[in-house]
Motif scaffolding. Structure first.
Motif: not given
Length: 189
Positions: A148-152
């Motif tokens: 999720x951090x990579x997506x954001x």
């Protein structure tokens, strides 16, 4: 070529590169991480070294190519399916049922069966039993928060790329529509 056209072309390229970041930064590592989990046949067992704390998932690969053989099984688990996961001390870990994750990559399709929580690096023994016939499974970490951090982060970079591209395009259009400055008349000698 006029400066304005160069700026417009640069803006389009910067905007497109924002989308390329998504493919390189998110999709390829995600597919690679799913495919890097070790596969094994059940009923059977697997020894797995958990290098860091976290949730480690068991996946039912209901469609998978292993050693040149294509296994195409129903997505549902067979009756009598049992899983036992122990750490290197021989302690059985609590298995949490969780079928919320699914994946598809080429010939491989799978769905999570559940997970165990590992609190320190250890060697795990995964044993699958209670059913007939061979089925492919895989086991490994699932770092949803890291994903999720990579997506954001990639969404932010895409937005910045699109904003910079739009700015360059607008700047190029302004340059193309701007009237050239008139030269002042020469001073009399």
């Amino acid at each position: 070529m006029k400066k304005g056209i160069i700026k417009i072309i640069s803006g389009v390229l910067v905007g497109i590169s924002g989308f390329a970041i998504m493919v390189v930064w998110i999709l390829l590592p995600l597919i690679e991480s799913m495919e890097s989990n070790p596969q094994f046949m059940g009923p059977g067992e697997l020894t797995y070294h958990a290098e860091e704390p976290g949730n480690y998932f068991l996946y039912n690969q209901y469609r998978a190519m292993i050693d040149g053989v294509l296994y195409d099984k129903p997505e549902s688990l067979p009756d009598g399916f049992q899983v036992a996961i122990t750490d290197e001390a021989g302690t059985q870990l609590e298995f949490h049922s969780d079928r919320s994750f699914s994946f598809s990559s080429g010939e491989t399709k799978g769905r999570s069966v559940g997970y165990v929580q590992v609190t320190a690096p250890t060697t795990l023994e995964i044993q699958l039993s209670g059913f007939e016939g061979k089925r492919p499974f895989s086991f490994g970490p699932n770092d949803l928060w890291g994903f999720m951090k990579d997506v954001l982060l990639s969404l932010c970079l895409i937005f910045l790329g699109l904003a910079a591209g739009a700015g360059l395009i607008i700047w190029g259009i302004v340059d193309l529509t701007r009237k050239p400055k008139k030269e002042p008349p020469p001073l009399p000698a």
